[in-house]
Design a protein around this motif. Structure first.
Motif, short mmCIF file in Angstrom:
data_model
loop_
_atom_site.label_atom_id
_atom_site.label_comp_id
_atom_site.label_asym_id
_atom_site.label_seq_id
_atom_site.Cartn_x
_atom_site.Cartn_y
_atom_site.Cartn_z
N GLY A 118 7.94 39.06 11.99
CA GLY A 118 7.57 38.21 13.12
C GLY A 118 6.30 37.42 12.90
N ALA A 119 5.94 37.19 11.65
CA ALA A 119 4.74 36.39 11.36
C ALA A 119 4.98 34.94 11.74
N GLN A 120 4.01 34.33 12.41
CA GLN A 120 4.14 32.94 12.85
C GLN A 120 3.63 31.95 11.82
N ALA A 121 2.84 32.42 10.88
CA ALA A 121 2.24 31.54 9.88
C ALA A 121 2.06 32.28 8.57
N ILE A 122 1.94 31.51 7.49
CA ILE A 122 1.72 32.08 6.16
C ILE A 122 0.49 31.44 5.54
N HIS A 123 -0.45 32.28 5.11
CA HIS A 123 -1.62 31.79 4.37
C HIS A 123 -1.37 32.07 2.89
N PRO A 124 -1.34 31.02 2.06
CA PRO A 124 -1.00 31.23 0.65
C PRO A 124 -2.18 31.57 -0.25
N GLY A 125 -3.42 31.53 0.26
CA GLY A 125 -4.58 31.79 -0.59
C GLY A 125 -4.73 30.73 -1.66
N PHE A 126 -5.04 31.16 -2.90
CA PHE A 126 -5.07 30.23 -4.04
C PHE A 126 -4.18 30.79 -5.14
N GLY A 127 -3.72 29.90 -6.03
CA GLY A 127 -2.77 30.33 -7.05
C GLY A 127 -1.40 30.56 -6.45
N PHE A 128 -0.50 31.17 -7.21
CA PHE A 128 0.86 31.46 -6.77
C PHE A 128 1.49 30.25 -6.07
N LEU A 129 1.83 30.34 -4.78
CA LEU A 129 2.56 29.27 -4.08
C LEU A 129 1.65 28.36 -3.26
N SER A 130 0.34 28.46 -3.47
CA SER A 130 -0.60 27.75 -2.60
C SER A 130 -0.49 26.23 -2.67
N GLU A 131 -0.03 25.70 -3.81
CA GLU A 131 0.11 24.25 -3.93
C GLU A 131 1.56 23.85 -4.23
N ASN A 132 2.48 24.69 -3.77
CA ASN A 132 3.90 24.44 -3.99
C ASN A 132 4.49 23.76 -2.76
N SER A 133 4.77 22.47 -2.88
CA SER A 133 5.25 21.71 -1.72
C SER A 133 6.64 22.18 -1.27
N LYS A 134 7.43 22.69 -2.20
CA LYS A 134 8.75 23.20 -1.81
C LYS A 134 8.60 24.37 -0.85
N PHE A 135 7.68 25.25 -1.16
CA PHE A 135 7.44 26.41 -0.29
C PHE A 135 6.91 25.96 1.07
N ALA A 136 5.98 25.01 1.06
CA ALA A 136 5.44 24.49 2.33
C ALA A 136 6.55 23.86 3.16
N ARG A 137 7.45 23.17 2.49
CA ARG A 137 8.56 22.51 3.19
C ARG A 137 9.53 23.55 3.78
N LEU A 138 9.79 24.61 3.02
CA LEU A 138 10.65 25.68 3.51
C LEU A 138 10.04 26.35 4.74
N CYS A 139 8.73 26.53 4.72
CA CYS A 139 8.04 27.10 5.88
C CYS A 139 8.25 26.21 7.10
N GLU A 140 8.09 24.90 6.89
CA GLU A 140 8.28 23.95 7.99
C GLU A 140 9.70 24.04 8.54
N GLU A 141 10.69 24.11 7.65
CA GLU A 141 12.09 24.16 8.07
C GLU A 141 12.40 25.43 8.86
N MET A 142 11.67 26.51 8.57
CA MET A 142 11.91 27.78 9.25
C MET A 142 10.98 27.98 10.45
N ASN A 143 10.25 26.92 10.79
CA ASN A 143 9.34 26.97 11.93
C ASN A 143 8.26 28.04 11.74
#
Length: 455
Positions: free
Chosen positions: A74-99
């Motif tokens: 039930g998390a409403q948001a994701i903080h990516p920190g640095f490294g890993f997926l932090s600068e991955n636009s695909k992941f950011a877009r998937l987050c947006e699509e899943m609200n």
């Protein structure tokens, strides 16, 4: 405010985000790999969920598993920190699509500024100075040779989609170009899944100056001053400080204004960093890249500005305005950060994972903080980055900060693994560093050769 956020990271940055969220009254979910089952961030978060095996590609880079964890908890948001997926636009877009709110800039802005070719074009439009370089992606050695001849040597080869020092090579002559290009391209393909390259004229030696910016969804963009990150080894930062001793009042205004202009041009939201190369001989600075995330060295800026950058990230992602305006930001004193790694500087900085049998972290006094996920009895896994702590100090002036850092490093004691604490102590005590007389060439060309002679 969010009720619960998921931290898509590990180590000290995951701990840092958990602490900031808790102070805001926000619940936290930690993710972990099987290798991190006993990690500190797992113990500190309100909830924790395993997202895969030790290998990063199967856990901390596993978008489906991470998003499933967010939905399940039930998390409403994701903080990516640095490294890993932090600068991955695909992941950011998937987050947006899943609200699910991605705590960072939009995928569109990440695409625009994460790709060095796109970022360069946007900075030209914004009126920010850039170095001479290729106007599009470079895929072959023939293209590279032609462009290098037009730009003139020496040049820098950079992975177009890169970061973190990967896919970068310095090239001084045409004879060096082909093997360097092939090696950098292969490294980029392995690290980012994208072998496209970018070429630019090398400003070397130079000062590596970066400006911390914050933006919100209400059109506000501010800067929190600059950091000097010129002490680097193999394009990886070793020590950072703020403010830079190489910059006077006029130049500081020019470079911070350029950073704000750059962020405003792309309607930037959340925390980000505009990185510049400063040619001290001419006083000219050039845009290098933008990091669309919080950075390892953000604590030095927090010390001198008094602004909690991670809390601002969470507030901005929640739709709030920045809690401070530019005229409210004041800078005080001097801050320095040393990165502590589990590595052996005497053996080419080889990683040194293993069990920590005893640990004493420095403390006491005003203006000292240690960001770490270590504890006595913890086993450092061999699968991830070797950074295990950051020591950050703040003094009324640079001399006080230097002395405080020396004191802190002398107290730092880790048993069971080899670290670079003694290396950092020698570096912070070097006469050139004490005098502020260094640039991006200093560590590799001056300090390390002398350091390695000591054996």
């Amino acid at each position: 405010m969010f009720n619960k956020i998921l931290i898509a990271n590990r180590g000290e940055i995951a701990v840092r985000i958990i602490r900031a969220a808790r102070e805001l009254g926000v619940g936290t979910v930690a993710i972990y790999s099987t290798a991190d089952r006993d990690a500190l961030h797992v113990h500190l978060a309100d909830e924790a969920i395993c997202v895969g095996p030790a290998r990063s590609t199967e856990s901390y880079l596993n978008m489906n598993n991470i998003l499933s964890a967010a939905v399940a908890t039930g998390a409403q948001a994701i903080h990516p920190g640095f490294g890993f997926l932090s600068e991955n636009s695909k992941f950011a877009r998937l987050c947006e699509e899943m609200n699910i709110k991605f705590i960072g800039p939009s995928a569109k802005v990440m695409d625009m500024m994460g790709d060095k070719i796109n970022a360069r074009a946007e900075m030209i439009k914004a009126g920010v100075p850039v170095t001479p370089g290729s106007e599009s992606e470079v895929h072959t050695t023939d293209e590279a040779v032609k462009i290098a001849e037009e730009i003139g040597y020496p040049i820098m080869l950079k992975a177009s989609a890169g970061g973190g020092g990967k896919g970068i090579r310095k090239v001084n002559t045409v004879e060096e170009l082909v093997p360097a290009f092939e090696a950098a391209q292969a490294e980029a393909q392995a690290a980012f899944g994208n072998g496209a390259m970018f070429i630019e004229r090398m400003i070397f030696p130079a000062r590596h100056i970066e400006v911390q910016i914050l933006g919100d969804s209400h059109g506000n963009v501010i800067h929190l001053g600059e950091r000097d990150c010129s002490l680097q080894r193999n394009n990886q930062k070793v020590l950072e400080e703020s403010p830079s001793v190489a910059i006077g009042h006029t130049l500081r205004n020019e470079i911070t204004s350029a950073a704000v202009k750059a962020a405003q041009h792309v309607s930037y939201e959340n925390a980000g960093t505009i990185e510049f190369l400063l040619d001290e001989s001419s006083g000219k600075f050039y845009f290098m890249e933008m990091n669309t995330r919080v950075q390892v060295e953000h604590p030095v800026t927090e010390f001198v500005s008094g602004v909690d950058i991670v809390k601002e990230q969470i507030r901005v992602a929640n739709g709030n305005e920045l809690s401070v305006k530019q005229e409210d930001v004041t800078f005080s004193g001097h801050a320095i950060e040393c990165r502590i790694n589990a590595e052996n500087p005497k053996f080419n900085f080889a990683p040194s994972p293993g069990k920590i049998t005893n640990l004493f972290l420095p403390g006491g006094g005003v203006g000292l903080r240690v960001d770490s996920a270590m504890y006595s009895g913890y086993t450092i896994p061999p699968y991830y980055d070797s950074m295990i702590a950051k020591v950050i100090v703040h003094g009324e002036n640079r001399f006080e900060a230097l002395m405080k850092m020396q004191r802190a490093l002398l107290e730092f004691d880790v048993e069971g693994v080899t670290t670079n604490v003694d290396f950092q102590l020698e570096l912070i005590s070097d006469p050139h560093v004490v005098a502020g007389d260094y640039d991006t060439s200093f560590l590799g060309n001056v300090f390390l050769p002398e350091y390695q002679k000591e054996d």
